[in-house]
Motif scaffolding. Structure first.
Motif, PDB file in Angstrom:
ATOM      1  N   LYS A  45      -4.415  -7.400   2.563  1.00 13.01           N
ATOM      2  CA  LYS A  45      -5.008  -6.071   2.741  1.00 13.01           C
ATOM      3  C   LYS A  45      -5.716  -5.988   4.075  1.00 13.01           C
ATOM      4  O   LYS A  45      -5.880  -6.945   4.783  1.00 13.01           O
ATOM      5  CB  LYS A  45      -5.946  -5.669   1.603  1.00 13.01           C
ATOM      6  CG  LYS A  45      -5.208  -5.488   0.277  1.00 13.01           C
ATOM      7  CD  LYS A  45      -6.114  -4.917  -0.774  1.00 13.01           C
ATOM      8  CE  LYS A  45      -5.386  -4.771  -2.110  1.00 13.01           C
ATOM      9  NZ  LYS A  45      -6.226  -4.212  -3.176  1.00 13.01           N
ATOM     10  N   GLU A  76      -0.727   5.331   3.201  1.00 11.44           N
ATOM     11  CA  GLU A  76      -1.443   4.587   4.241  1.00 11.44           C
ATOM     12  C   GLU A  76      -2.060   3.314   3.679  1.00 11.44           C
ATOM     13  O   GLU A  76      -2.257   2.333   4.406  1.00 11.44           O
ATOM     14  CB  GLU A  76      -2.538   5.469   4.847  1.00 11.44           C
ATOM     15  CG  GLU A  76      -2.014   6.536   5.798  1.00 11.44           C
ATOM     16  CD  GLU A  76      -1.407   5.929   7.053  1.00 11.44           C
ATOM     17  OE1 GLU A  76      -2.082   5.105   7.694  1.00 11.44           O
ATOM     18  OE2 GLU A  76      -0.247   6.259   7.366  1.00 11.44           O
ATOM     19  N   ASP A  77      -2.374   3.322   2.406  1.00 11.83           N
ATOM     20  CA  ASP A  77      -2.971   2.135   1.776  1.00 11.83           C
ATOM     21  C   ASP A  77      -2.005   0.961   1.711  1.00 11.83           C
ATOM     22  O   ASP A  77      -2.421  -0.168   1.422  1.00 11.83           O
ATOM     23  CB  ASP A  77      -3.444   2.478   0.354  1.00 11.83           C
ATOM     24  CG  ASP A  77      -4.607   3.469   0.348  1.00 11.83           C
ATOM     25  OD1 ASP A  77      -5.313   3.547   1.374  1.00 11.83           O
ATOM     26  OD2 ASP A  77      -4.785   4.152  -0.677  1.00 11.83           O
ATOM     27  N   ASP A  78      -0.727   1.227   1.960  1.00 16.89           N
ATOM     28  CA  ASP A  78       0.291   0.168   1.885  1.00 16.89           C
ATOM     29  C   ASP A  78       0.649  -0.420   3.250  1.00 16.89           C
ATOM     30  O   ASP A  78       1.578  -1.218   3.351  1.00 16.89           O
ATOM     31  CB  ASP A  78       1.575   0.722   1.244  1.00 16.89           C
ATOM     32  CG  ASP A  78       1.368   1.140  -0.196  1.00 16.89           C
ATOM     33  OD1 ASP A  78       0.819   0.337  -0.969  1.00 16.89           O
ATOM     34  OD2 ASP A  78       1.749   2.271  -0.543  1.00 16.89           O
TER      35      ASP A  78
END
Length: 234
Positions: free
Chosen positions: A234, A196-198
């Protein structure tokens, strides 16, 4: 727009990540696809997801020219021709230049640069015969150098130059050549597992769609070098 249905494509390093995303996009658009790599288990898993029909799985190490010649022979034997080649296989190892292992340097140059040459040399006759398209997957690291990236930068700077020179060699045969230079991609590169961080990164499916768009583009137009970045940081 060009019709790409029933074209035949060969994608190196396609078991995971960007290569798999490209394969998925092409299959959805009616292209017959051959995927290659060195990890048999990962290739078989990719095959299951892509489906059995019009997909050929090949074990091939792009560092070995004979492997690539054999792969092309198998593709032509199964599908009758080869129209599209995606040189995607790549590796990355990062260290200060004085600490860079010789083996790591050679692996990157042999895979990222010489491997792309092997793939194009093995497929050039088919591309010329079928007025095809060669696309290399480079990186923004092919234009922007960074600390601990000397070997990776060298391989990707070289790949960009190689593809642009090949474009000049082959365009009078009606063969197109493009290099795509992605920034941050949510892929399995260098052992990374996407999460999910990507979500902010470019997705493999985005590169796949870009390649579909290139292949369908008016034949009079050639975007020969494409830089692509995530919209945000981000």
């Amino acid at each position: 727009m060009q019709n790409i249905e029933n074209k035949t494509a060969y994608i190196t390093g396609a078991a995971k990540g960007i290569g798999f995303g490209i394969a998925e996009a092409l299959v959805k658009n009616g292209v017959k696809v051959a995927i290659s790599g060195r990890d048999k288990q990962a290739l078989e898993k990719a095959h299951q997801i892509l489906g059995e029909q019009n997909v050929l799985v090949l074990e091939s190490d792009v560092r070995n020219f004979d492997n690539e010649v054999k792969a092309v022979q198998q593709i032509v034997s199964k599908f009758g021709k080869l129209d599209i080649v995606i040189a995607n296989a790549g590796v990355g190892k990062f260290a200060p230049i004085d600490e860079m292992a010789l083996e790591d340097w050679n692996t990157m140059i042999d895979t990222n640069l010489t491997g792309a040459f092997h793939t194009l040399k093995a497929t050039a006759a088919q591309l010329k015969e079928n007025k095809g398209y060669y696309i290399s997957i480079a990186s923004l690291a092919g234009a922007n150098f960074f600390a601990k990236g000397a070997a990776y930068n060298a391989s990707k700077f070289g790949l960009v130059g190689f593809t642009q020179a090949a474009m000049l060699d082959l365009r009078d045969y009606d063969v197109k050549c493009t290099t795509i230079m992605p920034g941050s991609v949510a892929s399995n590169f260098n052992g990374h597992t996407p999460s999910e961080d990507d979500k902010w990164k470019i997705q493999p499916s985005d590169i796949g769609q870009m390649i579909v768009d290139l292949l369908k583009m008016n034949p009079n137009v050639l975007p020969s070098k494409i830089e692509v970045r995530p919209t945000k940081t981000k």
